[in-house]
Scaffold this active site. Structure first.
Site, PDB file in Angstrom:
ATOM      1  N   LYS A  88      83.468 -59.382  49.703  1.00 10.10           N
ATOM      2  CA  LYS A  88      82.376 -58.945  50.586  1.00 10.10           C
ATOM      3  C   LYS A  88      81.675 -57.695  50.068  1.00 10.10           C
ATOM      4  CE  LYS A  88      80.159 -59.373  54.516  1.00 10.10           C
ATOM      5  NZ  LYS A  88      79.141 -60.434  54.456  1.00 10.10           N
ATOM      6  N   HIS A 126      56.987 -77.178  36.483  1.00  7.22           N
ATOM      7  CA  HIS A 126      56.979 -76.455  35.207  1.00  7.22           C
ATOM      8  C   HIS A 126      58.316 -76.542  34.477  1.00  7.22           C
ATOM      9  CE1 HIS A 126      52.951 -74.989  35.866  1.00  7.22           C
ATOM     10  NE2 HIS A 126      53.292 -74.609  37.097  1.00  7.22           N
ATOM     11  N   LYS A 158      73.499 -69.568  49.582  1.00  4.07           N
ATOM     12  CA  LYS A 158      74.551 -69.851  50.578  1.00  4.07           C
ATOM     13  C   LYS A 158      75.349 -71.076  50.162  1.00  4.07           C
ATOM     14  CE  LYS A 158      74.872 -66.974  52.281  1.00  4.07           C
ATOM     15  NZ  LYS A 158      74.103 -65.783  52.203  1.00  4.07           N
ATOM     16  N   ASN A 193      90.797 -48.993  42.989  1.00  5.12           N
ATOM     17  CA  ASN A 193      89.570 -49.778  43.152  1.00  5.12           C
ATOM     18  C   ASN A 193      88.533 -49.178  42.210  1.00  5.12           C
ATOM     19  OD1 ASN A 193      87.251 -51.090  44.098  1.00  5.12           O
ATOM     20  ND2 ASN A 193      86.997 -49.667  45.793  1.00  5.12           N
ATOM     21  N   GLY A 194      87.971 -49.991  41.322  1.00  2.00           N
ATOM     22  CA  GLY A 194      86.977 -49.488  40.372  1.00  2.00           C
ATOM     23  C   GLY A 194      87.283 -49.997  38.985  1.00  2.00           C
ATOM     24  N   GLU A 196      77.665 -70.407  47.118  1.00  8.29           N
ATOM     25  CA  GLU A 196      78.781 -69.523  47.473  1.00  8.29           C
ATOM     26  C   GLU A 196      79.918 -70.238  48.173  1.00  8.29           C
ATOM     27  OE1 GLU A 196      76.524 -66.555  49.874  1.00  8.29           O
ATOM     28  OE2 GLU A 196      78.235 -65.320  49.333  1.00  8.29           O
ATOM     29  N   GLU A 246      67.612 -68.136  49.345  1.00  5.05           N
ATOM     30  CA  GLU A 246      68.777 -67.738  50.134  1.00  5.05           C
ATOM     31  C   GLU A 246      69.579 -68.978  50.554  1.00  5.05           C
ATOM     32  OE1 GLU A 246      70.618 -65.420  50.734  1.00  5.05           O
ATOM     33  OE2 GLU A 246      71.559 -65.691  52.665  1.00  5.05           O
ATOM     34  N   CYS A 291      88.225 -54.827  45.939  1.00  4.68           N
ATOM     35  CA  CYS A 291      89.562 -54.238  46.018  1.00  4.68           C
ATOM     36  C   CYS A 291      89.598 -53.256  47.186  1.00  4.68           C
ATOM     37  CB  CYS A 291      90.000 -53.513  44.764  1.00  4.68           C
ATOM     38  SG  CYS A 291      90.125 -54.571  43.336  1.00  4.68           S
ATOM     39  N   TRP A 298      90.433 -57.915  43.832  1.00  5.52           N
ATOM     40  CA  TRP A 298      89.383 -58.797  43.333  1.00  5.52           C
ATOM     41  C   TRP A 298      89.344 -58.504  41.840  1.00  5.52           C
ATOM     42  CZ3 TRP A 298      84.816 -58.192  40.615  1.00  5.52           C
ATOM     43  CH2 TRP A 298      83.972 -59.311  40.582  1.00  5.52           C
ATOM     44  N   ARG A 354      87.612 -57.259  51.000  1.00  5.12           N
ATOM     45  CA  ARG A 354      87.237 -56.607  49.747  1.00  5.12           C
ATOM     46  C   ARG A 354      87.820 -57.302  48.516  1.00  5.12           C
ATOM     47  NH1 ARG A 354      85.316 -51.476  51.116  1.00  5.12           N
ATOM     48  NH2 ARG A 354      85.436 -50.832  48.949  1.00  5.12           N
TER      49      ARG A 354
HETATM   50  C1  F6R Z   1      75.712 -63.497  49.710  1.00  4.29           C
HETATM   51  C2  F6R Z   1      76.209 -62.155  49.674  1.00  4.29           C
HETATM   52  C3  F6R Z   1      75.927 -61.316  48.481  1.00  4.29           C
HETATM   53  C4  F6R Z   1      75.471 -59.931  48.952  1.00  4.29           C
HETATM   54  C5  F6R Z   1      75.309 -58.983  47.747  1.00  4.29           C
HETATM   55  C6  F6R Z   1      74.795 -57.633  48.188  1.00  4.29           C
HETATM   56  O1  F6R Z   1      76.083 -64.146  50.884  1.00  4.29           O
HETATM   57  O2  F6R Z   1      76.845 -61.718  50.601  1.00  4.29           O
HETATM   58  O3  F6R Z   1      74.976 -61.896  47.655  1.00  4.29           O
HETATM   59  O4  F6R Z   1      74.267 -60.083  49.634  1.00  4.29           O
HETATM   60  O5  F6R Z   1      76.538 -58.823  47.110  1.00  4.29           O
HETATM   61  O6  F6R Z   1      75.650 -57.039  49.099  1.00  4.29           O
HETATM   62  P1  F6R Z   1      75.179 -55.859  50.022  1.00  4.29           P
HETATM   63  O7  F6R Z   1      74.134 -56.374  50.925  1.00  4.29           O
HETATM   64  O8  F6R Z   1      76.408 -55.421  50.748  1.00  4.29           O
HETATM   65  O9  F6R Z   1      74.645 -54.793  49.104  1.00  4.29           O
END
Ligand code: F6R
Length: 590
Positions: free
Chosen positions: A585, A490, A471, A100-101, A474, A467, A2, A74, A27
């Site tokens: 983000k 396993h 990706k 926001n919160g 997501e 990772e 947010c 969000w 956000r």
């Molecule tokens: C994946 C992604 C999230 C962030 C996670 C931590 O692409 O962006 O998994 O890595 O939310 O975010 P930060 O690094 O901002 O603490």
């Protein structure tokens, strides 16, 4: 998670608020809204969708007035619909709030108003305008009502309130969610992120936990939780690096993947003496714990291997959302390293606060300058990758890795060597990007209808498998799992059937021979093997060729094709990789 913005000044508010929301959209982007006060009173427009779609439906520019607040959402509490979108109002439609919160005790507070107030939404936020309304009905001013409200609510919040009974004024408050104010020539602003301030907002101040502020076009004053006026210093606004556009790319994700050779070179612009000092801190600490979430946690896992392999220093990595359950073993002899692109992830913030309470030393590895995390940590390393716009982290990941290489090598007095090696690798990265992009696109086209992908690797590359899988989930919404290759037998092997894609990260290093066995086990069950390697083997059904680099540096080159694969699979399925559904983000709620 947010984004909020408020403006009061000489200019029309709606266009300024809208412009700021475009910069806050990372956000949250499930719905958006703006409220303005004009001679006609309070007017609100809000709808579901991306900001540009909401504007197309609502036409925000029809809102008149010189004071306005805006929000990009969000969803936490309540479905994604227009009623739950912010701003929220009181019973009389005079007070509007953006937030926001999470107000944790909203249900209990709503219970007190049963029959007296009418709640329209399913959100926790809606309690705020009603509490403010209640206090104002008892003769309090807007700021007094907000101060009283903050005494009743529990949870995390950054919120802004306006009332048509006191046009020109915006009152805001914050606890555990980011909020800043800025003064410019045309008036005053408050926002979640300094990047949303328009040019010319020259003086800024952070709102600290528990503070309440009152903004008019010319002035901003602050109060502590007891309601006493505070003397506050405004600093000259340094400016936030502009987030450049997409350039020749269709999506920020692809642009940010392509930028990595350049951004990697920025990661090594660090002070050698500072890293030497940090290396001593790490070596001296009785125990070292790295905490992070998501992609940043996978960077931390690579860091753990590096500390062990290069400097023989064992450390643990604890997912920030689980950190509190380990805090019994954190003490003053512990060094806690927090890794975060945004520097405002609520789980990470919580972990660092707990570590500080226990007397531990805290070091943060952060991308966003001036973020909340940088302000509470004892020491901070900036990863210098510039603004990352796409929700999926790419270039911040490789820069976080680079910092771990610098730290590990500094622990054995080889900072300069690490700088040189990373610089060399940045050129290898360019090769792997230019050489493989089209081939990966073809693989994505072939596999776009698959439902499950498995990513396997060993040793330092295991975090890269995880990772790569993250990706893919997501941005393409395909189920994916990353795991140590030896773990496949396993349990997960039961899921490998004819044609199931198994992405094997198998560089020509100390893991290659055992990886061959694990690939054979998967292939024997019908798995389709996609080998990511600098060494060919006939076991591969598809071979994504990478450049040969020194053993422990493979993560910096193996991750790039996995990012590309996720991007191309998302595109071949018609998804927008920059704004994946349900995500944001910056994750500022726990
Ligand atoms: C994946 C992604 C999230 C962030 C996670 C931590 O692409 O962006 O998994 O890595 O939310 O975010 P930060 O690094 O901002 O603490």
């Amino acid at each position: 998670m947010c984004g909020i913005i408020g403006y009061t000044g000489n200019e029309a508010a709606a266009p300024l608020v809208f412009e700021a929301l475009t910069k806050l959209e990372y956000r949250g982007y499930d719905s958006a809204g703006i409220a303005c006060i004009s001679e006609k009173g309070l007017e609100i427009k809000k709808e579901v969708g991306l900001l540009s779609d909401v504007d197309a439906k609502c036409n925000f520019s029809l809102l008149n007035g010189h004071v306005g607040i805006g929000h990009v959402r969000w969803a936490t509490h309540g479905k994604v619909n227009a009623v739950n979108a912010h701003p929220h109002v009181d019973c009389k439609g005079k007070i509007a709030v953006v937030h926001n919160g999470i107000i944790e005790n909203y249900q209990e507070l709503m219970g007190r108003f049963k029959g007296k107030h009418k709640f329209l939404s399913e959100t926790d936020t809606e309690i705020l305008p009603h509490l403010i309304e209640d206090f104002m009905a008892k003769g309090k001013s807007l700021e007094e009502a907000v101060i009283e409200t903050t005494r009743l609510i529990h949870g995390s919040y950054a919120f802004l309130a306006i009332s048509s009974d006191c046009p020109e004024k915006i009152v805001g408050a914050r606890k555990d969610s980011p909020l800043l104010v800025g003064l410019g020539e045309s008036g005053s602003f408050a926002t979640s992120d300094p990047g949303a301030f328009p040019a010319g907002t020259n003086r800024q101040a952070f709102v600290e936990d528990g503070e309440v502020f009152v903004m008019t076009p010319e002035n901003i004053c602050f109060f502590n939780p007891e309601g006493n006026l505070l003397q506050k210093e405004f600093s000259v606004f340094k400016g936030v690096p502009a987030s450049a556009g997409k350039g020749e790319y269709d999506y920020f994700m692809l642009k940010e993947i392509a930028e990595q050779p350049d951004t990697l070179r920025c990661s090594i612009e660090q002070e050698k003496n500072f890293f030497t000092e940090l290396a001593m801190d790490i070596l001296r600490a009785k125990q070292v714990v790295i905490t992070a979430c998501g992609t940043s946690r996978y960077a931390a896992l690579v860091g753990r291997y590096l500390f062990s392999r290069v400097a023989k220093k064992f450390c643990d990595v604890i997912m920030s959302s689980e950190f509190q359950y380990f805090s019994d073993s954190i003490d003053a002899a512990t060094l806690v390293i927090a890794v975060s692109q945004s520097g405002e992830t609520a789980d990470v913030m919580e972990g660092v606060k707990r570590a500080k309470e226990k007397g531990a030393m805290t070091l943060s590895i952060v991308n966003r300058p001036d973020s909340l995390l940088t302000r509470i940590s004892d020491k901070v390393i900036h990863i210098n990758c510039g603004p990352e716009i796409s929700v999926a982290a790419t270039k911040s990941f490789t820069n976080q890795l680079a910092i771990f290489y610098l730290l590990a090598y500094s622990m054995v007095n080889q900072f300069d060597l690490a700088v040189k090696k990373i610089n060399d690798i940045s050129h290898n990265m360019s090769y792997s990007m230019n050489g493989t992009g089209e081939y990966i696109q073809q693989i994505a086209e072939l596999l776009k209808d698959e439902n499950d992908f498995y990513y396997i690797a060993r040793g330092i590359n295991y975090a890269i498998a995880s990772e790569g899988a993250l990706k893919l989930k997501e941005v393409s919404y395909i189920h994916a799992e990353g795991m140590p290759a030896g773990e496949l037998k396993h349990g997960t092997l039961a899921l490998i059937d004819k044609g199931v894609p198994v992405v094997a990260i198998c560089p020509n290093d100390y893991t290659f021979d055992e990886m061959l066995n694990n690939m054979a086990e998967a292939k024997a069950r019908g798995g389709l093997i996609i080998g990511v390697s600098d060494r060919y083997d006939p076991i591969y059904d598809h071979w994504i060729k990478i450049n040969e680099v020194e053993e422990i540096f493979y993560p910096l080159v193996t991750i790039v094709p996995l990012q590309q694969l996720a991007y191309h699979l998302a595109r071949s399925r018609g998804k927008n990789p920059d704004k994946p559904r349900n995500l944001a983000k910056s994750v500022t709620v726990k």
